[in-house]
Design a protein around this motif. Structure first.
Motif, PDB file in Angstrom:
ATOM      1  N   GLY A 135      -2.970 -11.898   1.301  1.00 24.69           N
ATOM      2  CA  GLY A 135      -1.734 -11.381   1.876  1.00 24.69           C
ATOM      3  C   GLY A 135      -1.075 -10.316   1.024  1.00 24.69           C
ATOM      4  N   PHE A 136      -0.875 -10.633  -0.265  1.00 23.37           N
ATOM      5  CA  PHE A 136      -0.239  -9.664  -1.160  1.00 23.37           C
ATOM      6  C   PHE A 136      -1.086  -8.406  -1.319  1.00 23.37           C
ATOM      7  CE2 PHE A 136       3.057 -12.158  -3.851  1.00 23.37           C
ATOM      8  CZ  PHE A 136       3.598 -12.667  -2.685  1.00 23.37           C
ATOM      9  N   SER A 137      -2.407  -8.581  -1.336  1.00 27.97           N
ATOM     10  CA  SER A 137      -3.292  -7.419  -1.472  1.00 27.97           C
ATOM     11  C   SER A 137      -3.162  -6.486  -0.271  1.00 27.97           C
ATOM     12  CB  SER A 137      -4.738  -7.884  -1.628  1.00 27.97           C
ATOM     13  OG  SER A 137      -5.611  -6.791  -1.702  1.00 27.97           O
ATOM     14  N   SER A 138      -3.094  -7.066   0.923  1.00 21.15           N
ATOM     15  CA  SER A 138      -2.955  -6.242   2.134  1.00 21.15           C
ATOM     16  C   SER A 138      -1.617  -5.519   2.156  1.00 21.15           C
ATOM     17  CB  SER A 138      -3.099  -7.128   3.377  1.00 21.15           C
ATOM     18  OG  SER A 138      -4.364  -7.754   3.421  1.00 21.15           O
ATOM     19  N   GLY A 144       1.805   0.377  -1.056  1.00 21.22           N
ATOM     20  CA  GLY A 144       1.622   1.013  -2.353  1.00 21.22           C
ATOM     21  C   GLY A 144       2.507   0.456  -3.443  1.00 21.22           C
ATOM     22  N   LEU A 145       3.184  -0.674  -3.177  1.00 17.85           N
ATOM     23  CA  LEU A 145       4.069  -1.287  -4.163  1.00 17.85           C
ATOM     24  C   LEU A 145       3.236  -2.035  -5.203  1.00 17.85           C
ATOM     25  CD1 LEU A 145       6.848  -2.697  -1.781  1.00 17.85           C
ATOM     26  CD2 LEU A 145       6.981  -0.654  -3.218  1.00 17.85           C
ATOM     27  N   PHE A 147       4.106  -4.354  -7.159  1.00 14.18           N
ATOM     28  CA  PHE A 147       4.407  -5.783  -7.192  1.00 14.18           C
ATOM     29  C   PHE A 147       3.342  -6.579  -6.432  1.00 14.18           C
ATOM     30  CE2 PHE A 147       6.324  -9.574  -5.277  1.00 14.18           C
ATOM     31  CZ  PHE A 147       6.842 -10.206  -6.389  1.00 14.18           C
ATOM     32  N   PHE A 148       2.889  -6.066  -5.307  1.00 11.96           N
ATOM     33  CA  PHE A 148       1.911  -6.778  -4.472  1.00 11.96           C
ATOM     34  C   PHE A 148       0.474  -6.465  -4.873  1.00 11.96           C
ATOM     35  CE2 PHE A 148       5.702  -6.360  -1.761  1.00 11.96           C
ATOM     36  CZ  PHE A 148       5.895  -7.689  -1.423  1.00 11.96           C
ATOM     37  N   GLN A 149       0.261  -5.470  -5.700  1.00 15.87           N
ATOM     38  CA  GLN A 149      -1.090  -5.081  -6.096  1.00 15.87           C
ATOM     39  C   GLN A 149      -1.560  -5.751  -7.382  1.00 15.87           C
ATOM     40  OE1 GLN A 149      -0.628  -0.804  -6.231  1.00 15.87           O
ATOM     41  NE2 GLN A 149      -1.315  -0.550  -4.100  1.00 15.87           N
ATOM     42  N   GLN A 150      -0.736  -6.601  -7.951  1.00 17.83           N
ATOM     43  CA  GLN A 150      -1.110  -7.285  -9.192  1.00 17.83           C
ATOM     44  C   GLN A 150      -2.127  -8.394  -8.919  1.00 17.83           C
ATOM     45  OE1 GLN A 150       2.340  -7.980 -12.010  1.00 17.83           O
ATOM     46  NE2 GLN A 150       3.464  -7.740 -10.114  1.00 17.83           N
ATOM     47  N   PRO A 151      -2.968  -8.693  -9.890  1.00 14.69           N
ATOM     48  CA  PRO A 151      -3.904  -9.828  -9.743  1.00 14.69           C
ATOM     49  C   PRO A 151      -3.160 -11.142  -9.959  1.00 14.69           C
ATOM     50  CG  PRO A 151      -4.180  -8.826 -11.897  1.00 14.69           C
ATOM     51  CD  PRO A 151      -3.171  -7.976 -11.162  1.00 14.69           C
ATOM     52  N   TRP A 152      -2.461 -11.600  -8.942  1.00 17.33           N
ATOM     53  CA  TRP A 152      -1.506 -12.686  -9.105  1.00 17.33           C
ATOM     54  C   TRP A 152      -2.122 -13.953  -9.680  1.00 17.33           C
ATOM     55  CZ3 TRP A 152       3.638 -13.350  -9.026  1.00 17.33           C
ATOM     56  CH2 TRP A 152       4.419 -12.259  -8.634  1.00 17.33           C
ATOM     57  N   LEU A 153      -3.324 -14.287  -9.281  1.00 16.22           N
ATOM     58  CA  LEU A 153      -3.962 -15.507  -9.797  1.00 16.22           C
ATOM     59  C   LEU A 153      -5.053 -15.198 -10.805  1.00 16.22           C
ATOM     60  CD1 LEU A 153      -4.239 -17.596  -6.504  1.00 16.22           C
ATOM     61  CD2 LEU A 153      -2.372 -17.532  -8.168  1.00 16.22           C
ATOM     62  N   GLY A 154      -5.223 -13.929 -11.143  1.00 10.62           N
ATOM     63  CA  GLY A 154      -6.262 -13.542 -12.085  1.00 10.62           C
ATOM     64  C   GLY A 154      -5.747 -13.143 -13.443  1.00 10.62           C
ATOM     65  N   ASP A 155      -4.443 -13.197 -13.634  1.00 10.24           N
ATOM     66  CA  ASP A 155      -3.837 -12.839 -14.912  1.00 10.24           C
ATOM     67  C   ASP A 155      -2.956 -13.990 -15.386  1.00 10.24           C
ATOM     68  OD1 ASP A 155      -3.103 -10.619 -16.940  1.00 10.24           O
ATOM     69  OD2 ASP A 155      -1.147 -11.328 -16.238  1.00 10.24           O
ATOM     70  N   GLU A 156      -2.894 -14.185 -16.698  1.00 12.85           N
ATOM     71  CA  GLU A 156      -2.164 -15.332 -17.251  1.00 12.85           C
ATOM     72  C   GLU A 156      -0.685 -15.322 -16.873  1.00 12.85           C
ATOM     73  OE1 GLU A 156      -1.023 -17.189 -21.655  1.00 12.85           O
ATOM     74  OE2 GLU A 156      -2.554 -15.622 -21.456  1.00 12.85           O
TER      75      GLU A 156
END
Length: 296
Positions: A135-138, A144-145, A147-156
């Motif tokens: 969802g956040f990736s889409s 282009g924000l 905030f939503f393009q971060q690796p939310w579950l892939g970064d500590e």
């Protein structure tokens, strides 16, 4: 002569009938397993074998001297507890203030805000995993924000805050119900007198409302602290303790030690230490907030 008091067997039997089953189940499900856990924490049992070897305090020595993963998981769980308790109670109290006012849709909104609390942690974790990853990736690709393009579950760091967000989203509705019950029990005459004296809404909130509902804060803080410390199902379904064990809670660490590594004695020793830590934290919290209640 002193007359002997006759035993009212009818009352005794009624007490046994009502209290007996609950007491029996409490002993079987809680007390006896806890005492057995204390015993196994001094052994090297693997959870399967019939041979139970007594090792004394070796498990505890190993935890405190040669188990950095457990220490890191305890640090993570403590940091998560602080953030989760703060945001869960802040959101819950904010919702309570909002929905305690004369809104036409307040009953509907109360139900909507409470619904996440009835969803199981495993299911909730998988739902939010889809939201964070897909969802956040889409949304990020469309807007282009960053905030939503971060690796939310892939970064500590983002995984930590992802857990806090989901936990607060799940628990804040439950806290809201407790705060609403406390707000509805306030004496409106005191609030009206303060308004007549010219007190602002902020002053009324800080100096009157919050001191009067401190018992509700005591309950909510106790519940959120214990829930945040014991987080397991949400953690294991959302991040699985990753990336690289950076979001591994103590509960997951104990589970892996006892049931995946087959070191049941060591895992039980960790659970005893964890139990004592949670007991100390909650006791201090209840004592400090209860003291403020008396002063208020």
């Amino acid at each position: 002569m002193v007359q002997k008091r006759k035993i009212n067997w009818k009352s005794v039997l009624s007490y046994v009938a009502f209290v007996g089953p609950a007491l029996l189940f409490f002993l079987v499900i809680q007390i006896i397993p806890f005492l057995m856990g204390v015993y196994y924490s001094f052994t090297s049992w693997n959870g399967v074998s019939s041979v139970v070897e007594w090792v004394g305090f070796e498990n505890y020595k190993r935890i405190f001297t040669n188990d950095p993963v457990f220490f890191n998981s305890f640090v993570f769980t403590t940091k998560f507890m602080v953030a989760a308790v703060f945001f869960s109670n802040l959101i819950g109290f904010g919702f309570a203030l909002l929905l305690n006012s004369a809104l036409k849709t307040r009953n509907l909104l109360r139900t909507i805000y409470f619904i996440p609390n009835v969803i199981g942690g495993l299911l909730l974790g998988f739902i939010w995993q889809f939201i964070f990853v897909r969802g956040f990736s889409s949304i990020g690709n469309l807007t282009g924000l960053s905030f939503f393009q971060q690796p939310w579950l892939g970064d500590e760091k983002t995984a930590f805050w992802g857990l806090v967000i989901v936990f607060a989203w799940q628990i804040s509705g439950y806290m809201m119900v407790i705060y609403i019950a406390a707000l509805q029990g306030l004496d409106t005459n005191i609030l009206e007198a303060a308004k007549i004296d010219g007190a602002s809404n902020f002053r009324i909130l800080i100096n009157i409302i919050i001191p009067l509902i401190l018992p509700a804060f005591t309950i909510c803080f106790f519940l959120t602290i214990s829930m945040a410390f014991k987080i397991f199902d949400l953690n294991i379904s959302l991040t699985g303790g990753g990336p690289f064990n950076s979001t591994q809670s103590v509960a997951i660490n104990i589970y892996q030690e006892a049931f995946q590594n087959n070191r049941y004695g060591l895992g039980t020793a960790k659970s005893i230490i964890f139990f004592l830590a949670v007991a100390i934290f909650t006791t201090i919290q209840v004592w400090s907030t209860k003291k403020r209640e008396v002063e208020a």
